[in-house]
Design an enzyme around this catalytic site. Structure first.
Site, PDB file in Angstrom:
ATOM      1  N   HIS A 190      28.640  14.231 -11.738  1.00  0.00           N
ATOM      2  CA  HIS A 190      28.683  13.400 -12.836  1.00  0.00           C
ATOM      3  C   HIS A 190      29.484  14.061 -14.062  1.00  0.00           C
ATOM      4  CE1 HIS A 190      24.629  11.453 -11.593  1.00  0.00           C
ATOM      5  NE2 HIS A 190      25.522  10.941 -11.400  1.00  0.00           N
ATOM      6  N   GLU A 434      26.662   0.561   0.821  1.00  0.00           N
ATOM      7  CA  GLU A 434      26.875   1.972   1.036  1.00  0.00           C
ATOM      8  C   GLU A 434      26.530   2.361   1.914  1.00  0.00           C
ATOM      9  OE1 GLU A 434      25.992   3.694  -2.758  1.00  0.00           O
ATOM     10  OE2 GLU A 434      24.110   2.536  -3.053  1.00  0.00           O
ATOM     11  N   ASN A 457      32.084   5.686  -1.788  1.00  0.00           N
ATOM     12  CA  ASN A 457      31.589   7.177  -1.761  1.00  0.00           C
ATOM     13  C   ASN A 457      30.297   7.535  -0.598  1.00  0.00           C
ATOM     14  OD1 ASN A 457      33.054   7.082  -3.952  1.00  0.00           O
ATOM     15  ND2 ASN A 457      31.586   8.408  -5.263  1.00  0.00           N
ATOM     16  N   ASP A 458      29.376   6.754  -0.887  1.00  0.00           N
ATOM     17  CA  ASP A 458      28.086   7.026   0.069  1.00  0.00           C
ATOM     18  C   ASP A 458      28.552   6.391   1.566  1.00  0.00           C
ATOM     19  OD1 ASP A 458      26.261   8.627  -1.201  1.00  0.00           O
ATOM     20  OD2 ASP A 458      25.467   6.922  -2.154  1.00  0.00           O
ATOM     21  N   CYS A 505      33.769  -0.400  -5.589  1.00  0.00           N
ATOM     22  CA  CYS A 505      33.330   0.521  -7.098  1.00  0.00           C
ATOM     23  C   CYS A 505      33.350   1.943  -6.691  1.00  0.00           C
ATOM     24  CB  CYS A 505      32.102  -0.005  -7.556  1.00  0.00           C
ATOM     25  SG  CYS A 505      30.600   0.340  -6.518  1.00  0.00           S
TER      26      CYS A 505
END
Lengths: 583, 96
Positions: A190, A434, A457-458, A505
């Site tokens: 983050h 994801e 990402n995942d 995203c």
């Protein structure tokens, strides 16, 4: 001059004095003193040294009483170190040359610590920790109450820390903090995401380096290449001042694109939206040219404070974001918390999982703790009255999960109806794709959901079975893997067949190299870290759909990630030769 | 004033763990008890025997040859006592 390498997470170059920030750290307020206070500062140094010696003696005494002579001996050696004639002589000589006592003490002791480490051998390496400890004690005694905190800076600094929490990062005073570098952290942390949003050059995951910095030295942070230079030599400094200037002019050129439409050369609009985590990021995103928020992560509400956020906390946060985007979509992703990030009250219920990524997280947690989930959903439905708010559920693996989540939403809407609270019931309900299972079943999902958002990402983590934050396997995490391209293609096809929008995203879409591929696969909506928007817009404006399709076709025919990425990189260079000069 | 005479002697490190913190502490304290300047040399590295910090950087291992030199009015005694100390087994002090 010392060069350290880490992970580049937020581009740009920052040059300035270091400020070391950490749990038990301090900042050395000034390096130099004027000649007429030398005597005063010498006296101050001797007093601090005496206080330090007394502390050590006290420890020696305590150790003797509690642990015995053998342990007390450790402190007797420390005392001898603190009173070392060579050490005192060198520090005092630096003070006479107008170094502040804090700076002088810190520099001299760190020099010794480094020399010991450099001599090699575990024994000396461990003794060097004793020296660092002495330095900390001494400087703390010198600073007394003058210890500075991040919150009250008065001059520009580069922040160096073992780690910065997301809230610390978000609260960095952009007037004075020029950039930061941390020992830990990765691409998707983050802190990294926020650095990009704040447009602060940043490097993370450097590994241990703070022992080599005392604070106040000149530092260069090259956030484009993941390099931190401590105490640069004059040539290096000139080189970086130059690249800082070039980076700024590149930024200005990109900024000039802001008012231009985001469409391909042949006039097909591509919607570029922002990924945000904090409501305060909404306006800067719009300024970067975002037409809406494609991913609003809502976890911060839980991680920031110790108490659980109320419905109104959620509501206020959502309203703030909507206000920045009148008439444009804002997509709320419901809680994506998990065993590594668990809201306070639930922490005790779920002891550390052996495998957090596969454990109770995200929608699984929400469905198990409906009170938590419903609070958020209520706030979403209420805020949706004010604008184009949409909701999506993260980490959906099965149709059943999606149906359950949607059912909760219907329950909440009914409650609001009964209570006469204004809300919007026909809000678009989407899901993150994801989990590979969801991508494979996209056709079935597409009949029930209002939109898909590919969380790369995942999706990459689960498809390739690689945790990107794990140094040992990070190299195996490849966005260009053919399996990923194939999954994206399946999801896009399913969306097309059922007439629902598909956006991307993940971090993958922030990388300009993947834009032609994604557009070629049929993606028309991309949500990215806001600072990447101008650069991506430039790529899009140089691209035709025909070209994109042919790039996607060629990329899909390649068999390994390396070939895909090399090919895409080459194509990007041809598309945007100007931007490439920056490297 | 008579030119200060330099006294020198060689000594071999004998204690089994080499010169670690505790033995070095004793050496520094011993050196500090003399008015003379006292140095210990290992190869090209010549350090102030009164400075524990500097002594640490010697990295003296068992069997290594060190040279002691001292300048001052009690130089003779300084060299003599330090040779005895460094050449000793540092019994009971090998723990740290």
């Amino acid at each position: 001059m010392l060069i350290k390498r880490g992970i580049a997470v937020s581009p740009g170059v920052a040059i300035g004095p270091a400020m070391v920030f950490g749990a038990e750290s301090y900042r050395i307020p000034q390096q130099l003193i004027s000649v007429n206070v030398v005597e005063v500062e010498l006296t101050r140094f001797r007093a601090a040294l005496e206080a330090t010696c007394q502390e050590i003696q006290l420890n020696e005494q305590l150790a003797r009483e509690r642990l015995g002579d053998q342990y007390a001996a450790i402190f007797s050696a420390h005392l001898l170190l603190a009173r070392d004639p060579q050490l005192i002589e060198q520090i005092e000589s630096r003070i006479r040359q107008q170094n502040s006592p804090e700076f002088a003490a810190s520099q001299v002791l760190r020099l010794y610590a480094k020399r010991m480490r450099d001599l090699g051998g575990q024994y000396l390496a461990e003794r060097s920790i004793d020296i660092v400890d002495l330095e900390k004690r001494l400087v703390r005694n010198l600073l007394g109450e003058r210890r500075e905190e991040l919150s009250n800076l008065t001059a520009p600094v580069l922040v160096l820390a073992n780690n910065l929490t997301p809230s610390e990062t978000a609260n960095l005073d952009r007037k004075f903090v020029l950039g930061f570098a941390t020992e830990v952290g990765g691409h998707t942390s983050h802190t990294a995401i926020l650095a990009g949003a704040l447009e602060l050059p940043a490097v993370v995951g450097i590994g241990k380096f703070l022992d080599d910095v005392s604070g106040s030295e000149m530092i260069i942070i090259d956030g484009s290449h993941g390099v931190v230079i401590i105490d640069p030599d004059p040539d290096t400094l000139v080189k970086y001042r130059d690249s800082e200037a070039r980076f700024r002019s590149h930024e200005r050129r990109l900024q000039s694109l802001r008012t231009l439409a985001c469409e391909t050369k042949d006039g097909v609009p591509i919607k570029l939206m922002g990924n945000i985590e904090f409501p305060t990021e909404a306006e800067p995103s719009r300024d970067k040219g975002a037409s809406g928020i494609g991913l609003y992560r809502t976890e911060f509400l839980y991680l920031e404070s110790n108490r659980e956020p109320t419905e109104d906390d959620h509501y206020r946060a959502y309203c703030q974001v909507l206000k920045a985007f009148p008439g444009e979509p804002v997509v709320i992703r419901t809680l994506d918390l998990g065993s590594d990030k668990m809201p306070g009250p639930l922490r005790a219920a779920y002891p550390d999982s052996v495998n957090p990524a596969l454990s109770i997280r995200s929608i699984r947690l929400s469905l198990k703790h409906l009170e938590l989930f419903k609070t958020q959903v209520r706030a979403v439905l209420r805020a949706a009255v004010l604008g184009d708010l949409r909701i999506m559920f993260p980490m959906i693996s099965t149709l059943l999960e999606f149906r359950q989540a949607r059912m909760v939403l219907c329950d909440v809407a009914e409650d609001l109806e009964e209570q006469g609270v204004p809300y919007r019931g026909d809000i678009p309900v989407g899901m993150m794709v994801e989990v590979p299972a969801a991508a494979v079943m996209a056709e079935e999902f597409a009949r029930e959901v209002d939109f898909f958002s590919l969380g790369t990402n995942d999706l990459i983590q689960y498809t390739l079975a690689v945790d990107r934050a794990d140094q040992a396997v990070a190299g195996l995490y490849r966005s260009g893997d053919p399996s990923i391209i194939r999954l994206i293609r399946m999801v896009v096809e399913a969306g097309k067949n059922n007439n629902i929008p598909v956006s991307v995203c993940g971090q993958m879409s922030s990388d300009p190299m993947f834009i032609p591929l994604l557009v070629g696969l049929g993606i028309r909506q991309i949500s990215v870290t806001p600072h990447a928007i101008p650069e991506l817009k430039e790529v899009i404006r140089n691209l035709t759909i025909e070209r994109a399709v042919s790039i996607a076709e060629r990329a899909s025919s390649l068999e390994v990630a390396r070939d895909v990425e090399n090919y895409l990189w080459g194509e990007l260079k041809k598309l945007c030769p100007e931007s490439m000069q920056l490297d | 004033m008579v030119a200060a005479s330099i006294q020198r002697a060689m000594v071999t490190v004998r204690n089994s763990k080499g010169l670690h913190m505790r033995p070095l502490e004793l050496i520094a304290r011993k050196a500090q008890s003399f008015r003379s300047q006292v140095f210990v040399t290992r190869g090209a590295n010549r350090v102030d025997a009164k400075s524990l910090l500097h002594l640490l950087t010697l990295g003296a291992e068992p069997g290594m040859e060190l040279e002691i030199d001292a300048t001052g009015d009690d130089a003779n005694e300084a060299v003599e006592q330090l040779v005895t100390l460094i050449g000793s087994e540092f019994e009971g002090f090998d723990r740290s």
